[in-house]
Design a protein around this motif. Structure first.
Motif, PDB file in Angstrom:
ATOM      1  N   HIS A   1      80.903  45.065  37.160  1.00 52.45           N
ATOM      2  CA  HIS A   1      80.929  45.741  35.917  1.00 52.45           C
ATOM      3  C   HIS A   1      80.072  46.882  36.571  1.00 52.45           C
ATOM      4  N   ASN A   2      79.276  47.152  37.925  1.00 53.11           N
ATOM      5  CA  ASN A   2      78.561  48.020  38.175  1.00 53.11           C
ATOM      6  C   ASN A   2      79.416  48.940  39.024  1.00 53.11           C
ATOM      7  N   LEU A   3      79.537  50.361  38.480  1.00 54.68           N
ATOM      8  CA  LEU A   3      80.433  51.345  39.324  1.00 54.68           C
ATOM      9  C   LEU A   3      79.708  51.780  40.271  1.00 54.68           C
ATOM     10  N   LYS A   4      78.339  51.887  40.346  1.00 57.12           N
ATOM     11  CA  LYS A   4      77.556  52.370  41.531  1.00 57.12           C
ATOM     12  C   LYS A   4      77.979  51.430  42.575  1.00 57.12           C
ATOM     13  N   GLU A   5      77.912  50.217  42.759  1.00 60.14           N
ATOM     14  CA  GLU A   5      78.306  49.321  43.819  1.00 60.14           C
ATOM     15  C   GLU A   5      79.613  49.254  44.127  1.00 60.14           C
ATOM     16  N   ILE A   6      80.497  49.474  43.307  1.00 63.23           N
ATOM     17  CA  ILE A   6      81.816  49.902  43.654  1.00 63.23           C
ATOM     18  C   ILE A   6      81.996  51.348  44.436  1.00 63.23           C
ATOM     19  N   ASN A   7      81.202  52.314  43.867  1.00 55.94           N
ATOM     20  CA  ASN A   7      81.437  53.591  44.550  1.00 55.94           C
ATOM     21  C   ASN A   7      80.904  53.644  45.693  1.00 55.94           C
ATOM     22  N   GLU A   8      79.847  52.875  46.111  1.00 55.13           N
ATOM     23  CA  GLU A   8      79.404  52.531  47.529  1.00 55.13           C
ATOM     24  C   GLU A   8      80.032  52.007  48.549  1.00 55.13           C
ATOM     25  N   LEU A   9      80.918  50.929  48.151  1.00 51.89           N
ATOM     26  CA  LEU A   9      81.635  50.287  49.128  1.00 51.89           C
ATOM     27  C   LEU A   9      83.284  50.587  49.143  1.00 51.89           C
ATOM     28  N   CYS A  10      83.712  50.807  47.862  1.00 54.54           N
ATOM     29  CA  CYS A  10      84.976  50.751  47.804  1.00 54.54           C
ATOM     30  C   CYS A  10      85.753  52.144  48.012  1.00 54.54           C
ATOM     31  N   ASP A  11      86.866  52.142  48.369  1.00 50.97           N
ATOM     32  CA  ASP A  11      87.889  53.384  48.432  1.00 50.97           C
ATOM     33  C   ASP A  11      88.906  53.586  47.341  1.00 50.97           C
ATOM     34  N   THR A  12      89.089  52.497  46.605  1.00 47.06           N
ATOM     35  CA  THR A  12      90.161  52.595  45.713  1.00 47.06           C
ATOM     36  C   THR A  12      89.459  51.576  44.756  1.00 47.06           C
ATOM     37  N   ALA A  13      89.958  51.679  43.317  1.00 50.18           N
ATOM     38  CA  ALA A  13      89.304  50.841  42.310  1.00 50.18           C
ATOM     39  C   ALA A  13      90.427  50.869  41.070  1.00 50.18           C
ATOM     40  N   ALA A  14      90.440  49.773  40.406  1.00 52.30           N
ATOM     41  CA  ALA A  14      91.352  49.589  39.194  1.00 52.30           C
ATOM     42  C   ALA A  14      90.209  48.822  38.154  1.00 52.30           C
ATOM     43  N   LEU A  15      90.629  49.815  36.804  1.00 53.84           N
ATOM     44  CA  LEU A  15      89.953  49.472  35.882  1.00 53.84           C
ATOM     45  C   LEU A  15      90.631  48.326  34.882  1.00 53.84           C
ATOM     46  N   LEU A  16      89.980  47.338  34.356  1.00 52.95           N
ATOM     47  CA  LEU A  16      90.662  46.298  33.654  1.00 52.95           C
ATOM     48  C   LEU A  16      90.138  46.431  32.252  1.00 52.95           C
ATOM     49  N   HIS A  17      91.070  46.168  31.423  1.00 58.20           N
ATOM     50  CA  HIS A  17      90.674  46.178  29.723  1.00 58.20           C
ATOM     51  C   HIS A  17      91.428  45.176  29.063  1.00 58.20           C
ATOM     52  N   HIS A  18      90.919  43.980  28.477  1.00 59.65           N
ATOM     53  CA  HIS A  18      91.807  43.239  27.680  1.00 59.65           C
ATOM     54  C   HIS A  18      93.334  42.593  28.471  1.00 59.65           C
ATOM     55  N   GLY A  19      92.753  42.229  29.692  1.00 59.61           N
ATOM     56  CA  GLY A  19      93.794  41.675  30.409  1.00 59.61           C
ATOM     57  C   GLY A  19      94.809  42.816  31.054  1.00 59.61           C
ATOM     58  N   LYS A  20      94.691  44.178  31.057  1.00 60.17           N
ATOM     59  CA  LYS A  20      95.812  45.001  31.485  1.00 60.17           C
ATOM     60  C   LYS A  20      94.939  45.837  32.359  1.00 60.17           C
ATOM     61  N   ILE A  21      95.628  46.634  33.292  1.00 60.98           N
ATOM     62  CA  ILE A  21      95.049  47.639  34.447  1.00 60.98           C
ATOM     63  C   ILE A  21      95.285  48.848  33.661  1.00 60.98           C
ATOM     64  N   VAL A  22      93.873  49.303  33.227  1.00 61.72           N
ATOM     65  CA  VAL A  22      93.994  50.852  32.569  1.00 61.72           C
ATOM     66  C   VAL A  22      94.573  51.878  33.407  1.00 61.72           C
ATOM     67  N   PHE A  23      93.894  52.004  34.649  1.00 59.79           N
ATOM     68  CA  PHE A  23      94.234  52.639  35.680  1.00 59.79           C
ATOM     69  C   PHE A  23      93.691  52.293  37.107  1.00 59.79           C
ATOM     70  N   ASN A  24      94.589  52.630  38.029  1.00 62.12           N
ATOM     71  CA  ASN A  24      94.144  52.241  39.595  1.00 62.12           C
ATOM     72  C   ASN A  24      94.089  53.507  40.542  1.00 62.12           C
ATOM     73  N   ARG A  25      92.958  53.780  40.903  1.00 59.87           N
ATOM     74  CA  ARG A  25      93.005  55.172  41.679  1.00 59.87           C
ATOM     75  C   ARG A  25      92.152  55.076  42.992  1.00 59.87           C
ATOM     76  N   GLN A  26      92.533  55.936  43.697  1.00 61.74           N
ATOM     77  CA  GLN A  26      91.725  56.234  45.021  1.00 61.74           C
ATOM     78  C   GLN A  26      90.613  56.912  44.732  1.00 61.74           C
ATOM     79  N   LEU A  27      89.317  56.400  44.796  1.00 58.72           N
ATOM     80  CA  LEU A  27      88.097  56.974  44.335  1.00 58.72           C
ATOM     81  C   LEU A  27      87.707  58.674  44.936  1.00 58.72           C
TER      82      LEU A  27
END
Length: 301
Positions: free
Chosen positions: A185-211
């Motif tokens: 749930h920590n966006l800073k950690e995801i930003n430091e390590l990941c090149d792509t991220a998906a955001l989930l909300h209530h069991g669905k993917i809200v969006f999936n983007r290259q950072l």
């Protein structure tokens, strides 16, 4: 590649995942973002073969994962809990996992352990929370699987250990094209390590983007015009995809999707006397994207 195909996972009446489609290419550092209960950990447990989906498919390298030993041997899952390892020593834990992962590297294990120097003969139950997490990360990397799944993997680590553990993961990604999926749930950690991220909300993917594609693609715009009597609305800024719009005195504040060039080109016909564009932080971008889609931005809080 790791894939979810129209995947549904339910616990009684509660749908943890509701028809999710997701592709994670090999060699990717992929982040799963969302609040508690959004479905992040469920995805990791499906990919590791712990859960069986109610419908749809969970696939790794074209193989269905559940009840499939060869697919499971490609994945190491670092859970957010370590109680199951309490009665092992570090050496005992190493011997345990060597039985199930044929590519386990004793040499890599020794190299990583030397970096952190955990008490190898003591039971893991005597370790601090951070030490427990370090131990299982060492084991996970030494198993040399092509896919590593981490659920809130940096919880309990002090700042120095966070840097060391992250460096070990990055080194593995560079050396053997390791695919890493991180739930947080920590966006800073995801930003430091990941090149792509998906955001989930209530069991669905809200969006999936290259950072990288997000950064510089959404701007905070402050604009003013010579005619202070005229009141502009969002509809007056045709050609701009506006996520947020408000006016304070004579200054208009907007959150706009687009590059600097695209925004300036759209504003030019209105002859602004002031036009400032400020790149947003990744957290701000996600929050405004959520609000633009009609979701509650408190998912990050």
């Amino acid at each position: 590649m790791m894939q979810l195909m129209e995947t549904v996972k339910a616990f009684g009446e509660f749908k943890a995942l509701d028809g999710v489609n997701l592709e994670i290419p090999k060699g990717t550092a992929f982040g799963l973002l969302g609040s508690n209960g959004a479905g992040k950990s469920t995805i990791l447990r499906l990919f590791s073969g712990i859960y069986k989906p109610e419908s749809g498919r969970v696939v790794i390298d074209d193989e269905d994962v559940y009840d499939n030993v060869s697919a499971k041997q490609k994945v190491f899952f670092i859970n957010d809990e370590t109680v199951q390892f309490a009665n092992f020593t570090l050496d005992g834990l190493k011997n345990f996992y060597q039985q199930f992962y044929p590519n386990f590297s004793e040499e890599l294990f020794e190299k990583l352990e030397e970096m952190i120097q955990l008490p190898r003969k003591k039971k893991i139950s005597t370790y601090s929370k951070g030490m427990k997490r370090q131990a299982i990360v060492i084991i996970g990397l030494a198993c040399c699987t092509p896919y590593l799944l981490l659920d809130e993997a940096f919880d309990g680590l002090d700042p120095t250990m966070r840097i060391i553990v992250k460096r070990m993961i990055v080194d593995a990604m560079c050396e053997r094209e390791l695919t890493v999926v991180i739930s947080s749930h920590n966006l800073k950690e995801i930003n430091e390590l990941c090149d792509t991220a998906a955001l989930l909300h209530h069991g669905k993917i809200v969006f999936n983007r290259q950072l990288d594609s997000l950064k510089g693609a959404v701007h905070k715009v402050q604009v003013a015009f010579a005619d202070k009597e005229k009141v502009y609305t969002a509809e007056d800024f045709s050609g701009l995809e506006i996520l947020h719009f408000d006016k304070k005195q004579s200054l208009y504040h907007m959150i706009v999707k687009g590059t600097e060039e695209e925004i300036n080109e759209a504003l030019a016909p209105l002859n602004p006397v002031l036009s400032d564009l400020i790149p947003l932080t990744l957290e701000e971008i996600f929050i405004y994207e959520l609000e633009g889609l009609g979701y509650d931005s408190n998912v990050f809080k």
